[in-house]
Motif scaffolding. Structure first.
Motif, PDB file in Angstrom:
ATOM      1  N   HIS A   1      28.587  39.826  26.927  1.00  0.00           N
ATOM      2  CA  HIS A   1      29.506  40.687  26.195  1.00  0.00           C
ATOM      3  C   HIS A   1      29.418  40.579  24.689  1.00  0.00           C
ATOM      4  O   HIS A   1      29.199  39.144  24.301  1.00  0.00           O
ATOM      5  CB  HIS A   1      30.880  40.944  26.562  1.00  0.00           C
TER       6      HIS A   1
ATOM      7  N   SER B   1      25.526  32.029  19.201  1.00  0.00           N
ATOM      8  CA  SER B   1      26.054  30.686  19.067  1.00  0.00           C
ATOM      9  C   SER B   1      25.524  29.605  20.020  1.00  0.00           C
ATOM     10  O   SER B   1      24.975  28.613  19.946  1.00  0.00           O
ATOM     11  CB  SER B   1      27.637  30.630  19.001  1.00  0.00           C
TER      12      SER B   1
ATOM     13  N   MET C   1      30.631  26.131  19.880  1.00  0.00           N
ATOM     14  CA  MET C   1      31.221  25.948  18.498  1.00  0.00           C
ATOM     15  C   MET C   1      31.215  24.305  18.350  1.00  0.00           C
ATOM     16  O   MET C   1      30.736  24.042  17.507  1.00  0.00           O
ATOM     17  CB  MET C   1      32.328  26.525  18.132  1.00  0.00           C
TER      18      MET C   1
HETATM   19  P1  GDP Z   1      27.425  37.039  20.519  1.00  0.00           P
HETATM   20  O1  GDP Z   1      27.839  38.421  19.863  1.00  0.00           O
HETATM   21  O2  GDP Z   1      27.617  37.009  21.777  1.00  0.00           O
HETATM   22  O3  GDP Z   1      25.957  36.615  19.968  1.00  0.00           O
HETATM   23  O4  GDP Z   1      28.280  36.103  20.027  1.00  0.00           O
HETATM   24  P2  GDP Z   1      28.270  35.311  18.555  1.00  0.00           P
HETATM   25  O5  GDP Z   1      27.568  33.967  18.925  1.00  0.00           O
HETATM   26  O6  GDP Z   1      27.919  36.068  17.397  1.00  0.00           O
HETATM   27  O7  GDP Z   1      29.824  34.714  18.325  1.00  0.00           O
HETATM   28  C1  GDP Z   1      30.822  35.526  18.241  1.00  0.00           C
HETATM   29  C2  GDP Z   1      31.988  34.732  17.376  1.00  0.00           C
HETATM   30  O8  GDP Z   1      32.600  33.639  18.386  1.00  0.00           O
HETATM   31  C3  GDP Z   1      31.626  34.018  16.227  1.00  0.00           C
HETATM   32  O9  GDP Z   1      32.474  34.129  15.106  1.00  0.00           O
HETATM   33  C4  GDP Z   1      31.339  32.629  16.834  1.00  0.00           C
HETATM   34  O10 GDP Z   1      31.696  31.601  15.660  1.00  0.00           O
HETATM   35  C5  GDP Z   1      32.410  32.391  17.755  1.00  0.00           C
HETATM   36  N1  GDP Z   1      32.232  31.370  18.925  1.00  0.00           N
HETATM   37  C6  GDP Z   1      31.225  31.274  19.712  1.00  0.00           C
HETATM   38  N2  GDP Z   1      31.199  30.291  20.414  1.00  0.00           N
HETATM   39  C7  GDP Z   1      32.447  29.882  20.196  1.00  0.00           C
HETATM   40  C8  GDP Z   1      33.207  28.648  20.888  1.00  0.00           C
HETATM   41  O11 GDP Z   1      32.697  28.015  21.770  1.00  0.00           O
HETATM   42  N3  GDP Z   1      34.482  28.327  20.467  1.00  0.00           N
HETATM   43  C9  GDP Z   1      34.956  29.282  19.437  1.00  0.00           C
HETATM   44  N4  GDP Z   1      36.378  28.962  19.093  1.00  0.00           N
HETATM   45  N5  GDP Z   1      34.453  30.018  18.899  1.00  0.00           N
HETATM   46  C10 GDP Z   1      33.005  30.516  19.207  1.00  0.00           C
END
Ligand code: GDP
Length: 476
Positions: free
Chosen positions: A86, A93, A224
């Motif tokens: 989703h 990330s 993260m």
């Molecule tokens: P995508 O839309 O599935 O590609 O998601 P993104 O990688 O863009 O991540 C969406 C948001 O979730 C961003 O603000 C990231 O910094 C945050 N995020 C991603 N992985 C983690 C994690 O392991 N821990 C936390 N706390 N935030 C995360």
């Protein structure tokens, strides 16, 4: 339906003379311009070790096959992974974190080149390739075009958010493709993370992870904080070993275009994922309807390379035009041959645009001819209650001889994603009190996916019964 020997040779990217010779041996003296019937054509195709993909009764398309290499030529190859899930659950990330964890990239000073895919090297020197475009749209779009490049799917689920509509779509698209899945339960660093709840929700969608007694591997990660990335990669490695992925590296390269662009300075560029054989500088190739000669190759670390083997993504310079993602990439013997095949493919493309046979009952079953007979369907309904009743009623129609296979069932209007899934699997889409949106309609027109609308369940089951009976033929 008949095809000329020359046409067939073009589609197979083989020499016409070789086909004539083979036909002669089969007791059929024909010339290049003469036509042969479909059975003979199929026989020839198999004879030359290609895969037959029946698009419809009157059309045979030659795809990349993995099985025309002798067993002794096959060598292990690394897995190709796509990350799905989703929006905002952390796909990007995770891709970035994994890439950053690559020991080789670290050594190279962390200079990376975004070419649409990358390879990481594990401490034991084994490699894993990742496609850089996350999401099931790209995945299913490729599959709709006959390009099955993904070996393993990593399904990302945010532990603080649980299963969401696109998670469920990703599950269904993965299942429809028959690709094994590994679940990455992400964001476990968050205090509100509930990984166990994710496992339970997955159960409701028949994804049974190991901790719940199933065989789908699940790993708790934090993209993260880069927690457990090694465990996730180990899980991929293990899954790859189970799959025993192999390819013959010592032959003309074949692969799939996964990304392309027009670069001002360097001209048309394409990133090709090699699927078998080894691509070398100087090789003459056809990529979709364009052709060329490999002038240079650049890997995901920005380095010029002289060759690229199975499962390796490389950016190729030297194309005559920009191909599309999903286009087959094939090395051929010489430039005249390349131009010929490219021109032929262009002709096929033009023809498909105007006269493609719709994905309908007549050819839907044919594409599944080799397996158990199935009626694949995508079902969308206005409310959850109807959806359950419909799924139940349809599933009850399955018999030992023929099964209803619901690829995806969801509440809401028919979307583009539903259409790509249906198109890739040759399934019609059932709209129960719902209609497609404009984008879905547009994609459906291009890919010839059929919509069927109902507002009474037994009208729908009556149609399905008829379709299934028609396929099995009259009762004796
Ligand atoms: P995508 O839309 O599935 O590609 O998601 P993104 O990688 O863009 O991540 C969406 C948001 O979730 C961003 O603000 C990231 O910094 C945050 N995020 C991603 N992985 C983690 C994690 O392991 N821990 C936390 N706390 N935030 C995360």
């Amino acid at each position: 339906e008949a095809i000329t020997v020359a046409d067939l040779a073009n589609r197979m990217a083989e020499r016409g003379a070789d086909l004539v010779k083979a036909l002669f041996k089969m007791g059929m003296p024909v010339t290049l311009t003469q036509t042969i019937d479909q059975d003979t054509a199929e026989l020839l195709v198999t004879e030359f070790g290609h895969n037959i993909k029946r698009v419809s009764e009157s059309d045979i398309e030659i795809g990349i096959s993995g099985d025309d290499d002798a067993p002794e030529t096959m060598q292990p190859r690394s897995p190709v992974v796509t990350i799905m899930g989703h929006v905002d659950h952390g796909k990007t990330s995770l891709l970035d974190a994994i890439r950053g964890a690559d020991v080789v990239a670290g050594e190279a000073g962390g200079i990376t080149q975004h070419i649409g895919a990358y390879q990481v090297t594990l401490p034991d020197k084994s490699k894993i390739s990742f496609l850089d475009t996350p999401g099931h749209e790209a995945f299913t779009e490729m599959r709709a075009r006959g390009a099955n490049v993904t070996d393993i799917v990593i399904l990302v689920v945010a532990a603080d958010d649980g299963l969401k509509p696109q998670t469920i779509e990703a599950i269904n698209h993965t299942k429809a493709a028959g690709v094994p899945m590994i679940v990455a339960i992400n964001k476990i660093d968050k205090p509100e993370a509930k990984p166990q709840k994710v496992r339970e929700e997955l159960l409701q969608h028949e994804v049974i992870v190991e901790q719940m007694g199933g065989d789908v591997q699940d790993v708790e990660v934090s993209a993260m904080q880069k927690t457990n990335l090694d465990k996730l990669l180990e899980a991929v490695h293990l899954q790859a070993e189970i799959l025993e992925l192999k390819a013959n590296p010592d032959r003309n390269a074949e692969g799939t275009v996964i990304e392309s662009k027009l670069d001002k300075g360097r001209g048309p560029l394409a990133t090709v994922l090699i699927q078998r054989g080894t691509l070398k500088v100087g090789d003459v190739f056809v990529a979709g309807a364009s052709s060329g000669k490999v002038r240079a190759m650049i890997d995901d670390k920005g380095k010029q390379v002289k060759e690229a083997g199975p499962s390796v993504p490389v950016e190729v310079l030297g194309l005559s035009a920009v191909p599309s993602a999903g286009d087959p990439f094939t090395v051929v013997d010489n430039e005249a041959r390349a131009r010929e095949v490219a021109a032929y493919r262009q002709g096929v493309l033009d023809k498909q645009r105007t006269t493609a046979a719709p994905v309908s009952l007549e050819n839907m079953f044919a594409s599944h001819a080799s397996t158990t007979k199935e009626l694949p369907l995508v079902v969308k309904a206005d409310v959850h209650g109807s959806l359950e009743a419909i799924s139940h009623a349809l599933n009850r129609l399955s018999t030992d001889e023929i099964k209803v296979r619901i690829l995806h069932a969801g509440v809401g209007g028919i979307t583009e994603s539903d259409v790509t899934l249906a198109g890739a699997s040759g399934a019609p889409i059932i709209g129960f009190n719902v209609r497609p949106n404009a984008k879905a309609r547009e994609v459906a027109a291009r890919s010839n996916v059929e919509f069927r609308y109902y507002d009474v369940i037994y009208h729908l089951t009556d149609w399905a019964k008829g379709a299934m009976a028609g396929e099995l033929g009259p009762e004796i």
